[in-house]
Design an enzyme around this catalytic site. Sequence first.
Site, mmCIF file in Angstrom:
data_model
loop_
_atom_site.group_PDB
_atom_site.id
_atom_site.type_symbol
_atom_site.label_atom_id
_atom_site.label_comp_id
_atom_site.label_asym_id
_atom_site.label_seq_id
_atom_site.Cartn_x
_atom_site.Cartn_y
_atom_site.Cartn_z
ATOM 1 N NE ARG A 15 -2.989 -1.414 3.240
ATOM 2 C CZ ARG A 15 -3.520 -1.117 4.410
ATOM 3 N NH1 ARG A 15 -4.329 -0.102 4.531
ATOM 4 N NH2 ARG A 15 -3.236 -1.830 5.485
ATOM 5 C CB ILE A 419 -29.215 7.552 8.888
ATOM 6 C CG1 ILE A 419 -29.959 8.779 8.354
ATOM 7 C CG2 ILE A 419 -29.124 6.507 7.797
ATOM 8 C CD1 ILE A 419 -31.432 8.558 8.053
ATOM 9 N N GLY A 420 -28.609 5.890 11.863
ATOM 10 C CA GLY A 420 -28.069 4.675 12.479
ATOM 11 C C GLY A 420 -26.759 4.850 13.213
ATOM 12 C CD GLU A 593 -23.285 1.959 -5.411
ATOM 13 O OE1 GLU A 593 -23.171 3.126 -5.056
ATOM 14 O OE2 GLU A 593 -22.462 1.071 -5.154
ATOM 15 C CG HIS A 628 -30.430 5.467 4.697
ATOM 16 N ND1 HIS A 628 -30.763 6.799 4.602
ATOM 17 C CD2 HIS A 628 -29.105 5.394 4.469
ATOM 18 C CE1 HIS A 628 -29.658 7.496 4.332
ATOM 19 N NE2 HIS A 628 -28.638 6.663 4.247
ATOM 20 C CD GLU A 652 -26.831 11.706 -0.302
ATOM 21 O OE1 GLU A 652 -25.641 11.721 -0.038
ATOM 22 O OE2 GLU A 652 -27.267 11.526 -1.436
ATOM 23 C CG HIS A 682 -21.962 13.762 2.836
ATOM 24 N ND1 HIS A 682 -23.303 13.687 2.567
ATOM 25 C CD2 HIS A 682 -21.511 12.496 2.871
ATOM 26 C CE1 HIS A 682 -23.650 12.419 2.436
ATOM 27 N NE2 HIS A 682 -22.583 11.674 2.619
HETATM 28 N N1 GLN Z 1 -27.099 2.824 8.916
HETATM 29 C C1 GLN Z 1 -25.918 3.249 8.231
HETATM 30 C C2 GLN Z 1 -25.241 4.354 9.001
HETATM 31 O O1 GLN Z 1 -25.892 5.147 9.596
HETATM 32 C C3 GLN Z 1 -26.213 3.734 6.839
HETATM 33 C C4 GLN Z 1 -24.959 4.050 6.074
HETATM 34 C C5 GLN Z 1 -25.171 4.486 4.659
HETATM 35 O O2 GLN Z 1 -26.218 4.919 4.288
HETATM 36 N N2 GLN Z 1 -24.199 4.405 3.836
HETATM 37 O O3 GLN Z 1 -24.042 4.478 9.003
HETATM 38 ZN ZN ZN Z 2 -26.662 6.980 3.727
#
Ligand code: GLN
Ligand code: ZN
Length: 744
Positions: A15, A419-420, A593, A628, A652, A682
Site C-alpha cells: 500500500r 440514520i443509524g 448504483e 435508507h 439522501e 457530509h
Molecule cells: N445505517 C448506516 C449508518 O448510519 C447507513 C450508512 C449508509 O447509508 N451508507 O451508518
Molecule cells: Zn446513507
Amino acid sequence: MQIVAYGLPRLGEKRQYKSLLERFWAGKLAEADFLVGMESLEKERLSTYATYAEVYPATELSFYDSMLDLSVSVGLIPNRFQPYQGLSSYFQMARGAQALEMTKWFNTNYHYLVPEWEDTIVPQAAPEVFLQKYNIAQVNGFRGAIPSLIGPYTFLRLAKHAGHPLSVEQMEIYGEKLLPAYRQLLFALSQAGASAFLIHEPAFVLDDPIVPLIGYLYHGLAEFPLYILTYYESVDFYNRLVELPVRGIGLDFVSNTANKEALLQYGFPEDKVLIAGVIDGRNVWRADITAKAKEVEGLLSRVRTLWIAPSAPLSFLPLTKAPEKKIPQPVWERLSFAKEKLAELHLLKRYITGDATAKVEAEATAALWQGEPMGFHEPTRKRVSALTDADFRRDVPYHERVRLQNAELNLPLLPTTTIGSFPQTEDIRALRKAYREGQLPESEYKARIREKIAEVVRYQEQLGLDVLVHGEFERSDMVEFFAERLAGFAITEQGWVLSYGSRVYRAPIIYGEVWRPEPMTVEEIAYAQSLTSKPVKGMLTGPVTILNWSYAPPNKSKEEVAYQIALAIQDEVKDLEKAGIKVIQIDEPAFREGAPLKQRDWAEYFRWAVRAFRLAARALPRTQIHSHMCYSEFESILQHIWEMDFDVVSIEASRSKGTLVEEFKRFPQWDRQIGLGVYDIHSPAIPSVEAMASVIDAARKVLPDQLIWVNPDCGLKTRRWEEVTPALRNMVQAAQAARQVVKA
Ligand code: GLN
Ligand code: ZN
C-alpha cells in the site's frame, strides 16, 4: 498473439501509494521524495506487467485520478485553480476546499474527478504529467510500455458544465475545442518516442453512443497509432466502431455475449488488431483456461490479428491473493486477483500457441471447476427454490399496516430519528482493533460496547429524539460486519482496492451459499431497547447492498444470491421481532448504483432487486420497516423504490432535494412515510433551525404531514460529536416548531 494488460492496481504490494500520498499531504514527505517513491512504485508495476505482457501502459500511475490527469494535460483547469502551479494545484483540484466534483466511475466503486468546462477555457496541451511518467518507462527500458490515456469521447461524456452533464450540442462544441489540445498531447508523447497509444473509451458502451462525434474525434486523430479499449459492457455500434481509423480495438467478451455475436456476424477488419478481453477483469475467480482457449479459437476464425487481454482494467481487484492466509483452501485455490489474472493471460497464450508445458496446467484449471461447488449448502438451495410469490409480499397492505404500527408506536407528528451510526471516534476504533487482534477478551469488549450503547441511548433521550438507534459502534463497515457473520463469505486481510484518492476498502467475497448460522445483531439492539421506553430501530444492511458491495460467486445468478442473502436478513428480522423490536431499518444505499449501465437492462435488475428487498423485509404487519438510500439520484426510479413496499424511507437528497420534491408531485400514488434528510451530514457546518425548517416546509407542500419524518440525510459516523450535538439539537427544535404550526 500478444498479451495486452492494463489497470494493474496502483496501490502497491505494501500500500505504498496510500502512504506516499498521505505523507506528502501531511507535509511529512518532500516533493522530491514523493516523486522518487512514486517512481519506484511505477517501476515495480512495470516490471510486473513486463513479466507477463507484451503491451502495457506507461503512464498509468496517476497521482490521484486518470480523468484529472487528462483535465490538467489538456488545460481544462477552472478559473478558481489559476494560476496552475504543478502538484499543489493538482491536489487542490483533487481535494482542496473547492475541489472538482467526484462521482462514481461507471458501474465500479471507484470515484473519478469530473472534468469541468467553463466558457472561457481554451484547451491547450500541457504534456508534462504524461511526459514525466512516460520517461520512467523509457529510462528503465520497458519496451512494451506505451502511453495510456482516457479517450476524448469518454472525457466529454463524463464532463460537466455548470454542474450539468454536457448536451450533445455542447459535446460537439467542446469536442472541437478539445481535439487540437488532445492532438498536441499525443504529438508531444510521439516526439518523446511513443510509437503507439492505449486509449480508454469505456463510454463507448453507454446507451445512445454519439457516433458522429466519435467519428469526428477519431478521424481527427487518425495520424496516431491508437489502440482503443472499450469495457464494462458490449458496444451498441459495432459496425461503425470497427471502421474507425485506429490500429486496434479492445472489446469485452466477458460481461455478455453481444460483442461476440456482432463479431461472428459481421467479421472484423483485416487491417486491425482485435484486443479480445477474455479474462474477467471484474471478478475474483480463476478461469477455466481450456474453455477460454476454445472461445478465443472461435474468434480466431473471423479475425486475422488477435491479442488477448483482461475484459476490463484490473484496478478494481485486489493486487494479489498471495498474502491471504485465512481464506479456506478450496476458495483460495480458485481465486485470482490482479496479478494472478496476468498469469492467467500468460497461461492462456501458452496453451493456445501449443506450449507443451501449458497443457497440464490449463487442464488443471478446468478440473478446479468440476465437482461440488464451494460452500455448498443444500438447505439454502432448497429454501430459495421453494420460494413462491407469497414470500415476496407482506401479509397486510400498507394502509392497514400503518394503523397497527401507529397504535404500537404512538409517535408524534413529524417524528425525529437518525440514520443509524453515531461518531466513530478514535477510542471506538482502537477498541475494535484491540478485540480483533486478540488483545481484548470478548467479554470485556462486549461490556465496553454496551457502555457506548447505553451512553448513546441516554444521549438521544436527552436530545428528545423519537425513534432511537444503538449507534453501530460494533461495526466497522455496514457490509463487512454482516459478511463476517454469514456463511458463504470470505474476508480478505490485504484485499484493498482504491475507492478514490488514497481511500481504500475491502470487498467481501461471496463464494458459496449464503445463510445465517446465528443471530447477528439481536444482542446489541435488544440491549439498547432494554434501556428505554422509546422505540429503538434495529439496523440491518439490505441484500442488494450486501451483494453489490461484494464480489459475486461464480456460476450463480445475482438474483439467486440476492434471495439467499435476503433470507438470511429475513431470519434476523424475525429474531429482532421476537426480541421485542418494533422498528427495523434495512439499509439499501447501493440499490440504485447496482443498476446495469444500459437502460434496457434496468427493468430486469429492478425486478429482482425489489423482490430481494421485499423478501428480506417480510416482517409482521405491526413491525415498521424502514429503508435508507443515499449516494445516488433517485428521481428516475421512484416507481421501483415505492415497489419495495417499506413503511418508511429516508433518502439522501441534499444536493437534489428540490428536484426530488418536484418528482413527488408527479408521483401521486406515493403513500409511504419519508424522511427527506433535513441536513447534509457530509458537511461539517452546523445547520440552523431555520434552514431545516425550510426543508420540512418544502416537503409539506407536496406530501401530507402524516408522511413526513425529520432526520439527517445519512449516518453520522464520519462526523465529530461537537458537530452532531448542536445539529441534532437544532433538528429536534425545527421539528417541534413545525408541529406547532399544525396545531395553530
Ligand atoms: N445505517 C448506516 C449508518 O448510519 C447507513 C450508512 C449508509 O447509508 N451508507 O451508518
Ligand atoms: Zn446513507
